[in-house]
Write a protein that holds these residues in place. Structure first.
Motif, mmCIF file in Angstrom:
data_model
loop_
_atom_site.group_PDB
_atom_site.id
_atom_site.type_symbol
_atom_site.label_atom_id
_atom_site.label_comp_id
_atom_site.label_asym_id
_atom_site.label_seq_id
_atom_site.Cartn_x
_atom_site.Cartn_y
_atom_site.Cartn_z
ATOM 1 N N GLY A 7 0.802 -1.411 0.145
ATOM 2 C CA GLY A 7 -0.065 -0.090 -0.130
ATOM 3 C C GLY A 7 1.024 1.095 -0.019
ATOM 4 N N ASN B 175 -5.176 0.556 -0.188
ATOM 5 C CA ASN B 175 -5.495 1.133 1.249
ATOM 6 C C ASN B 175 -6.119 -0.147 1.928
ATOM 7 O OD1 ASN B 175 -5.901 2.881 3.594
ATOM 8 N ND2 ASN B 175 -8.117 3.037 2.956
ATOM 9 N N SER C 72 -8.087 -2.308 4.648
ATOM 10 C CA SER C 72 -8.768 -1.838 6.006
ATOM 11 C C SER C 72 -8.355 -2.586 7.093
ATOM 12 C CB SER C 72 -10.325 -2.501 5.489
ATOM 13 O OG SER C 72 -10.379 -3.919 5.479
ATOM 14 N N PRO D 284 -1.584 5.362 3.483
ATOM 15 C CA PRO D 284 -2.264 5.482 2.039
ATOM 16 C C PRO D 284 -2.998 6.825 2.015
ATOM 17 C CG PRO D 284 -2.612 3.258 2.593
ATOM 18 C CD PRO D 284 -2.029 3.931 4.035
ATOM 19 N N GLN D 285 -3.888 7.314 2.905
ATOM 20 C CA GLN D 285 -4.797 8.431 2.692
ATOM 21 C C GLN D 285 -3.615 9.555 2.767
ATOM 22 O OE1 GLN D 285 -8.121 8.525 2.580
ATOM 23 N NE2 GLN D 285 -7.499 10.558 1.845
ATOM 24 N N LEU E 192 -7.168 6.193 -4.882
ATOM 25 C CA LEU E 192 -7.208 5.490 -3.693
ATOM 26 C C LEU E 192 -8.215 4.193 -3.577
ATOM 27 C CD1 LEU E 192 -5.522 5.309 -0.552
ATOM 28 C CD2 LEU E 192 -7.801 6.282 0.026
ATOM 29 N N THR F 210 -9.677 1.049 -1.727
ATOM 30 C CA THR F 210 -9.790 0.355 -0.159
ATOM 31 C C THR F 210 -10.162 -1.032 -0.326
ATOM 32 O OG1 THR F 210 -10.219 2.513 0.865
ATOM 33 C CG2 THR F 210 -10.748 0.487 2.264
#
Ligand SMILES: *[C@@H]1O[C@H](CO)[C@@H](O)[C@H](O)[C@H]1NC(C)=O
Ligand SMILES: *[C@@H]1O[C@H](CO)[C@@H](O)[C@H](O)[C@H]1NC(C)=O
Ligand SMILES: *[C@@H]1O[C@H](CO)[C@@H](O)[C@H](O)[C@H]1NC(C)=O
Ligand SMILES: *[C@@H]1O[C@H](CO)[C@@H](O)[C@H](O)[C@H]1NC(C)=O
Ligand SMILES: *[C@@H]1O[C@H](CO)[C@@H](O)[C@H](O)[C@H]1NC(C)=O
Length: 389
Positions: free
Chosen positions: A235, A324, A326, A335-336, A348, A350
């Motif tokens: 990631g 990303n 979880s 990642p954010q 991005l 998830t």
């Protein structure tokens, strides 16, 4: 364990071999892990030698890598090299049996050599150039693992692939005795130069992917390597130092921030010798010291300060996919931060639920499907199914 079992989807393991081996492992006992996987690897290698089957050699290689996984606490343990030589021997027998055999190459870099393996879905056809995926692991994994985690999935879609390792990574650390370097373009640029010499590579469709800590390494390299046309961070990592320090228990974090080097190192040294300390923490520290080739945990954390993309994000201009996870247990939140800096050029994505672990371990089919869907959209192409196995 999930990581090893998950390689079954890419011809790198048999699921029940791995589940059965779990029965012989005592929680917190690294020796028992090494012994259980060494036994499994030896048994699997014996079957491979008897039948000369490619899958069986690949599985044996995977199990030797697993046997090595927890051994890096003692740098002079002879098994670190012994298991690796066995793993390489089995793996090379496997790739030599591919329809287009995987080709080992060694590339000259500034101050070291880059071991690489080149894979193609079909024998070269004059005039046919294919998109090519450049693949890096991170903090611990070997380039061999990438064959089972990403390469077969790329070949099936008509891509060439090249895996490689730089300083700190398994083969370079062992054979050249060099720890990690932050300026990873020194590793990637010789690989791109090599690809530019090949007639079966489409230079307009070079994509670079990094798994785990490789999410930092390849982002750094891409900032200085505009010939990369698409970047995949699996990631995303913005600031490794912040991520590592964030994993410290509060008492250690306080000592570290206060600059209490001796006390910090002593406490960690004690923790490494108790089976009661969390296995992940012990492994993180032992693997990091070995891979960075640094003796003191305090100095190791200081060294990680250089592993940030904070002041180079404006140089990363190619389309970028940021995974990303979880349920990421290592780099949650990072990642954010990368997405916020890269802005519109980045996507991005998830991964949730059973695909939500770090680098999507155990969900390789889903991971590669999502990544290739994104690559197809970047290069405005559709995948063509190729039989490669
Ligand atoms: C490390 O391994 C070497 C070689 O097996 C051994 O001689 C040495 O005692 C080990 N060191 C520790 C601290 O266990
Ligand atoms: C590219 O090919 C030329 C001619 O064969 C060779 O001299 C050169 O070393 C190659 N460069 C790389 C980076 O492989
Ligand atoms: C970026 O920041 C890091 C960490 O502060 C520093 O070590 C490095 O020299 C900086 N790089 C550039 C190109 O400014
Ligand atoms: C990214 O993953 C984290 C968990 O690591 C989660 O909290 C966050 O909501 C995710 N971001 C998005 C945009 O889904
Ligand atoms: C994962 O969950 C997040 C938060 O609930 C959501 O925004 C995202 O779309 C989900 N990702 C996928 C691929 O379904």
């Amino acid at each position: 364990m999930l990581l090893v079992a998950g390689l079954a989807a890419g011809h790198g393991a048999d699921t029940n071999d791995v589940l059965k081996t779990a029965l012989y492992i005592e929680p917190g006992n690294f020796e028992s892990f090494a012994e259980a996987f060494k036994d499994l690897a030896d048994q699997t290698k014996a079957k491979a030698d008897e039948t000369l089957l490619q899958d069986t050699y690949f599985a044996a290689a995977t199990y030797y890598r697993a046997a090595d996984f927890f051994l890096h606490g003692n740098w002079s343990d002879p098994r670190i090299d012994e298991f690796w030589n066995l793993e390489r021997d089995c793996f090379d027998k496997g790739i030599s049996a591919m329809p287009v055999p995987g080709e080992r190459i060694t590339l000259k870099a500034d101050g070291f050599e880059v071991p690489a393996i080149y894979y193609a879905p079909q024998q070269p056809v004059p005039g046919v150039k294919r998109p090519t995926l450049l693949l890096n692991e991170g903090y611990d994994a070997a380039q061999e693992e990438l064959l089972h985690f990403n390469v077969f999935f790329a070949l099936q879609r008509g891509w060439n692939a090249i895996t490689f390792e730089g300083p700190g990574q398994p083969t370079v650390r062992r054979k050249q005795d060099i720890g990690f370097i932050p300026d990873w373009e020194r590793v990637v640029t010789p690989v791109v130069d090599y690809l530019y010499n090949r007639s079966d590579v489409d230079f307009e469709r070079l994509a670079l992917l990094g798994n785990s800590f490789g999410g930092y390494l390849v982002a750094r390299a891409a900032a200085f390597e505009p010939r990369i046309k698409a970047l995949i961070l699996n990631g995303g990592i913005y600031d490794s130092h912040q991520a590592f320090v964030g994993q410290l228990p509060p008492n250690l974090e306080k000592l570290y921030n206060a600059g209490e080097k001796q006390q910090f190192d002593d406490l960690i040294g004690e923790a490494l010798h108790t089976q009661e300390s969390p296995s992940q923490f012990r492994w993180d520290v032992e693997q990091g010291l070995w891979a960075f080739k640094i003796q003191s945990p305090y100095d190791f954390l200081q060294a990680t300060r250089a592993y940030t993309i904070a002041n180079i994000t404006d140089r990363i201009r190619m389309p970028t996919f940021i995974a990303n996870a979880s349920s990421d247990q290592f780099f949650a939140g990072q990642p954010q931060l990368v997405k916020d800096k890269l802005g519109d050029s980045a996507t991005l994505y998830t991964f949730n639920g059973s695909a939500g672990y770090h680098t999507q371990v155990g969900a390789a089919v889903e991971s590669n499907r999502v990544i290739h869907t994104w690559l197809n959209s970047v290069f405005n192409m559709t995948s063509q199914a190729v039989a490669v196995y």
